[in-house]
Design an enzyme around this catalytic site. Structure first.
Site, PDB file in Angstrom:
ATOM      1  N   SER A 145      -6.793  10.035   0.845  1.00 12.93           N
ATOM      2  CA  SER A 145      -6.969   8.959   1.855  1.00 12.93           C
ATOM      3  C   SER A 145      -7.168   9.865   3.298  1.00 12.93           C
ATOM      4  O   SER A 145      -7.979   9.351   3.984  1.00 12.93           O
ATOM      5  CB  SER A 145      -6.037   7.896   2.077  1.00 12.93           C
ATOM      6  OG  SER A 145      -6.091   7.090   0.821  1.00 12.93           O
ATOM      7  N   HIS A 166     -13.107   8.649  -2.972  1.00 10.25           N
ATOM      8  CA  HIS A 166     -12.159   7.743  -2.386  1.00 10.25           C
ATOM      9  C   HIS A 166     -12.563   6.254  -2.610  1.00 10.25           C
ATOM     10  O   HIS A 166     -13.326   5.795  -1.971  1.00 10.25           O
ATOM     11  CB  HIS A 166     -12.080   7.993  -0.838  1.00 10.25           C
ATOM     12  CG  HIS A 166     -11.041   7.159  -0.166  1.00 10.25           C
ATOM     13  ND1 HIS A 166     -11.054   6.779   1.024  1.00 10.25           N
ATOM     14  CD2 HIS A 166      -9.552   6.939  -0.490  1.00 10.25           C
ATOM     15  CE1 HIS A 166      -9.872   6.218   1.491  1.00 10.25           C
ATOM     16  NE2 HIS A 166      -9.130   6.439   0.457  1.00 10.25           N
ATOM     17  N   GLU A 178     -16.014   6.265  -1.034  1.00 13.17           N
ATOM     18  CA  GLU A 178     -16.374   7.014   0.121  1.00 13.17           C
ATOM     19  C   GLU A 178     -16.603   8.761  -0.811  1.00 13.17           C
ATOM     20  O   GLU A 178     -15.651   8.948  -1.164  1.00 13.17           O
ATOM     21  CB  GLU A 178     -15.597   7.223   1.118  1.00 13.17           C
ATOM     22  CG  GLU A 178     -15.511   5.954   2.160  1.00 13.17           C
ATOM     23  CD  GLU A 178     -14.411   6.210   3.210  1.00 13.17           C
ATOM     24  OE1 GLU A 178     -14.664   5.562   4.318  1.00 13.17           O
ATOM     25  OE2 GLU A 178     -13.230   6.384   2.965  1.00 13.17           O
ATOM     26  N   ASN A 216     -10.756   4.345   7.049  1.00 15.18           N
ATOM     27  CA  ASN A 216      -9.479   4.367   7.542  1.00 15.18           C
ATOM     28  C   ASN A 216      -9.734   5.029   9.021  1.00 15.18           C
ATOM     29  O   ASN A 216      -8.822   4.430  10.006  1.00 15.18           O
ATOM     30  CB  ASN A 216      -8.717   5.287   6.853  1.00 15.18           C
ATOM     31  CG  ASN A 216      -8.175   4.635   5.636  1.00 15.18           C
ATOM     32  OD1 ASN A 216      -7.970   3.418   5.500  1.00 15.18           O
ATOM     33  ND2 ASN A 216      -7.866   5.363   4.526  1.00 15.18           N
TER      34      ASN A 216
HETATM   35  N1  LIG Z   1      -2.176   2.920  -2.462  1.00 16.65           N
HETATM   36  C1  LIG Z   1      -3.412   2.517  -1.900  1.00 16.65           C
HETATM   37  O1  LIG Z   1      -3.930   1.655  -1.240  1.00 16.65           O
HETATM   38  C2  LIG Z   1      -4.452   3.753  -1.911  1.00 16.65           C
HETATM   39  C3  LIG Z   1      -5.801   3.588  -1.402  1.00 16.65           C
HETATM   40  C4  LIG Z   1      -6.863   4.696  -1.566  1.00 16.65           C
HETATM   41  C5  LIG Z   1      -6.559   5.735  -1.711  1.00 16.65           C
HETATM   42  N2  LIG Z   1      -5.122   6.059  -2.192  1.00 16.65           N
HETATM   43  C6  LIG Z   1      -4.758   7.420  -2.392  1.00 16.65           C
HETATM   44  O2  LIG Z   1      -4.547   7.816  -3.898  1.00 16.65           O
HETATM   45  C7  LIG Z   1      -3.551   8.724  -4.160  1.00 16.65           C
HETATM   46  C8  LIG Z   1      -2.458   8.123  -5.033  1.00 16.65           C
HETATM   47  O3  LIG Z   1      -1.813   6.849  -4.210  1.00 16.65           O
HETATM   48  P1  LIG Z   1      -1.215   5.795  -5.063  1.00 16.65           P
HETATM   49  O4  LIG Z   1      -0.955   4.627  -3.988  1.00 16.65           O
HETATM   50  O5  LIG Z   1      -1.929   5.539  -6.392  1.00 16.65           O
HETATM   51  O6  LIG Z   1       0.109   6.417  -5.564  1.00 16.65           O
HETATM   52  P2  LIG Z   1       1.188   6.155  -6.459  1.00 16.65           P
HETATM   53  O7  LIG Z   1       2.400   6.842  -5.901  1.00 16.65           O
HETATM   54  O8  LIG Z   1       1.258   4.518  -6.738  1.00 16.65           O
HETATM   55  O9  LIG Z   1       0.762   7.001  -7.713  1.00 16.65           O
HETATM   56  C9  LIG Z   1       0.739   8.072  -7.872  1.00 16.65           C
HETATM   57  C10 LIG Z   1       1.036   8.762  -9.286  1.00 16.65           C
HETATM   58  O10 LIG Z   1       0.999  10.134  -9.441  1.00 16.65           O
HETATM   59  C11 LIG Z   1       1.957  10.505 -10.529  1.00 16.65           C
HETATM   60  N3  LIG Z   1       2.231  11.789 -10.581  1.00 16.65           N
HETATM   61  C12 LIG Z   1       2.870  12.457  -9.467  1.00 16.65           C
HETATM   62  N4  LIG Z   1       3.027  13.775  -9.802  1.00 16.65           N
HETATM   63  C13 LIG Z   1       2.128  13.988 -10.887  1.00 16.65           C
HETATM   64  C14 LIG Z   1       1.686  15.223 -11.572  1.00 16.65           C
HETATM   65  N5  LIG Z   1       2.250  16.381 -11.217  1.00 16.65           N
HETATM   66  N6  LIG Z   1       0.743  14.983 -12.408  1.00 16.65           N
HETATM   67  C15 LIG Z   1       0.467  13.857 -12.858  1.00 16.65           C
HETATM   68  N7  LIG Z   1       0.777  12.931 -12.291  1.00 16.65           N
HETATM   69  C16 LIG Z   1       1.538  13.040 -11.198  1.00 16.65           C
HETATM   70  C17 LIG Z   1       2.953   9.505 -10.257  1.00 16.65           C
HETATM   71  O11 LIG Z   1       3.647   9.339 -11.355  1.00 16.65           O
HETATM   72  C18 LIG Z   1       2.477   8.335  -9.895  1.00 16.65           C
HETATM   73  O12 LIG Z   1       2.149   7.502 -11.062  1.00 16.65           O
HETATM   74  C19 LIG Z   1      -3.068   9.272  -2.850  1.00 16.65           C
HETATM   75  O13 LIG Z   1      -3.858  10.269  -2.293  1.00 16.65           O
HETATM   76  C20 LIG Z   1      -3.470   8.023  -1.743  1.00 16.65           C
HETATM   77  O14 LIG Z   1      -3.439   8.351  -0.305  1.00 16.65           O
HETATM   78  C21 LIG Z   1      -4.071   5.319  -2.068  1.00 16.65           C
END
Ligand SMILES: NC(=O)c1ccc[n+]([C@@H]2O[C@H](COP(=O)([O-])OP(=O)(O)OC[C@H]3O[C@@H](n4cnc5c(N)ncnc54)[C@H](O)[C@@H]3O)[C@@H](O)[C@H]2O)c1
Length: 540
Positions: A145, A166, A178, A216
């Site tokens: 993000s 994204h 995006e 964002n």
């Molecule tokens: N949450 C939101 O609203 C949102 C929206 C858009 C983008 N994002 C982006 O998406 C990405 C993930 O966010 P999220 O909210 O899903 O996080 P999250 O913490 O819910 O999920 C992350 C996942 O990655 C896994 N993980 C960690 N290390 C790992 C590894 N070495 N190998 C494989 N898997 C691994 C974790 O076990 C976890 O299940 C971030 O970059 C965030 O900025 C989040």
């Protein structure tokens, strides 16, 4: 050396450097790897599988993999119970998702998307693994993000194949993607990813790598401004949110939205934006920092700006204001403009006795307020400033729903509660606003619109793309440029000029592009108001 010759040499060199990557763009996507099946990754895996694309699901360990597949299963079961897909569809979709024990399972995929926590170090490790196992033709995407896609790409052996893809939360529902290219992206790769997004039923907006991309970068400073107004005691939390829902027509107020996104997440994104752009708009509000330090991170912790008793609807910690009685007779003061005529007709329709002479007895002096003009001079001229409040109907954006009751520094508490009761009698939601430029709706909206105009002015995105990003990514009913054209570029310009004069913040300085549109009478969108309309994309 003439500029044109230099340009040709650079162009040829770039084409040569990127040439070896061109086959990436032409590729058909049959199978993808999703790395990280958390909040976003599970939804993204579902989106691919629903579109008929095979998914290799990779997680940190078996427990995390089972948790992620559980999120996916729960989402598909919800879709079945709501009648959106059949049980047979569910089985077919689920059958396309192949849980993998490690990265080697990604060897045959056409695209791998990384969806792990927002930390550059972790993401770089993932990309090193993907670089090692994926075929040289595979595209590598990140769902980051706010991190630099360029920094992620630069750490790989073949940065030309790395892009941002994204998705928005929840990924199966939100239609925006995006697609972020870097200065290292191979020609055609971002287009191929945009085409893939369309195949998934999403709408891609293609942009260069800049902190916050479109959605964002526009949303967070607006939320930050809202909490800084709360921090300054400018207005109550409930009124700030109501100004944006009833006054602008947004589905959710900015403070409730901050609680939903998470105050910690919002703070982290603002810090990245501040690091990149540096302006006053991105300095996180002190209250935002304090709430995060206090562990009040929003809905997820049960308490943020609002309190969520038992996960129920938000409750404001402030008590309700003193209720007054509506006036029988009102002295209406205006300057013979449309604001006065509109208020007069609303009062007449509600059967309120109106006099125009301040010397006559009345229960309230009501100044027909205009967003760019203070109320106090008219209240002083009426001779009974303590009995006076302003009333502003910002009805062009969300017709007939909100009244801003404007309190001057001389308005008595009785005048304020009478003004609020009058708004209720008129059938309007009411917010209490200080006698400052923009009152409450304009104070929140005009700087947000100025940010959007600056984004177009900087050549980063077109007005059409900004509208798409905010409607499909943030749930706006209409995009910022449609809002701007509805309010009118001249009105927004005047509001910003008054705010800039009053506060001097650089971000309130009207962008030249807005001044040009106001002077020329050109709307930003084809369907917008104004004597002439310009193609939104010509402004670039
Ligand atoms: N949450 C939101 O609203 C949102 C929206 C858009 C983008 N994002 C982006 O998406 C990405 C993930 O966010 P999220 O909210 O899903 O996080 P999250 O913490 O819910 O999920 C992350 C996942 O990655 C896994 N993980 C960690 N290390 C790992 C590894 N070495 N190998 C494989 N898997 C691994 C974790 O076990 C976890 O299940 C971030 O970059 C965030 O900025 C989040």
């Amino acid at each position: 050396m003439p500029t044109v010759a230099l340009g040709a040499i650079i162009g040829r060199s770039l084409a040569a450097a990127r040439g070896r990557d061109c086959n990436l763009a032409a590729m058909e996507i049959h199978e993808v790897a999703v790395v990280g099946l958390g909040t976003m990754g599970a939804g993204i895996a579902e989106v691919f599988a629903r579109a008929g694309i095979g998914v290799v699901a990779i997680e940190a360990d078996e427990a995390a993999l089972n948790r992620g597949l559980g999120i996916l299963d729960a989402s598909l079961s919800r879709a079945v119970s709501r009648g959106r897909i059949t049980a047979a569809d569910q089985a077919e979709i689920r059958g396309r998702v192949r849980p993998a024990a490690g990265f080697s399972a990604a060897a045959g995929v056409d695209l791998a998307i990384e969806v792990v926590p927002e930390q550059l170090q972790i993401k770089r490790q993932i990309f090193a693994e993907l670089d090692r196992v994926c075929s040289p033709e595979a595209i590598l995407a990140t769902n980051t993000s706010s991190l630099s896609v360029t920094a992620i790409a630069a750490g790989t052996a073949n940065p030309g194949r790395v892009v941002g893809m994204h998705f928005f939360n929840p990924a199966p529902v939100m239609r925006l993607v995006e697609v972020v290219s870097t200065v290292l992206s191979a020609e055609g790769v971002p287009d191929a990813v945009a085409a893939l997004a369309r195949r998934l039923g999403k709408t891609p907006v293609q942009v260069a790598d800049r902190a916050g991309f479109v959605a964002n970068a526009l949303l967070l400073p607006y939320l930050n401004h809202a909490i800084s107004l709360l921090d300054a005691g400018y207005s109550s939390a409930a009124d700030i949110d109501l100004a944006c829902t009833a006054g602008i027509g947004l589905p959710m107020g900015p403070l409730a939205l901050l609680d939903m996104i998470g105050l910690d997440t919002s703070l982290a994104i603002l810090e990245v934006l501040h690091g990149e752009f540096g302006g006053d708009r991105y300095v996180p509000a002190a209250l935002l920092r304090r709430l995060v330090e206090a562990g009040r991170t929003g809905r997820k912790s049960g308490r943020g700006i609002y309190t969520y008793p038992g996960g129920a609807d938000p409750r404001s910690d402030a008590g309700p204001g003193e209720a007054g009685s509506p006036p029988d007779t009102v002295t209406l003061i205006g300057s013979g403009d449309s604001a006065e005529a509109e208020l007069a007709s609303v009062l007449a329709a509600a059967g309120i006795n109106v006099t125009r002479n301040a010397a006559h007895r009345s229960d309230l002096i009501l100044i027909a307020a205009q967003a760019g003009r203070p109320v106090l001079p008219a209240a002083l001229a009426a001779g009974r400033a303590d009995e006076a409040v302003g009333m502003h109907l910002p009805g062009t954006l969300a017709p007939g729903s909100l009244a801003e009751v404007v309190q001057t520094s001389l308005s008595s508490p009785v005048a304020v509660s009478t003004g609020m009761a009058l708004a209720a009698k008129l059938g309007l939601s009411a917010v209490l606003a200080p006698d400052r430029p923009g009152f409450l709706v304009g104070a929140l909206l005009y700087p947000h619109l100025a940010d959007a105009v600056r984004m177009v002015q900087d050549g980063y995105a077109s007005a059409a793309d900004v509208n798409t990003a905010m409607t499909l990514g943030c749930g706006y009913p209409t995009g910022p440029f449609e809002l701007l054209d509805t309010a009118g570029p001249t009105t927004v310009l005047a509001g910003l000029e008054a705010m800039y004069d009053a506060y001097g913040y650089p971000s309130f300085a009207p962008p030249p592009l807005l001044a040009e549109h106001a002077a020329a009478g050109i709307a930003f969108t084809r369907r917008g108001a104004g004597p002439r309309s310009a193609d939104a994309t010509t402004a670039r």
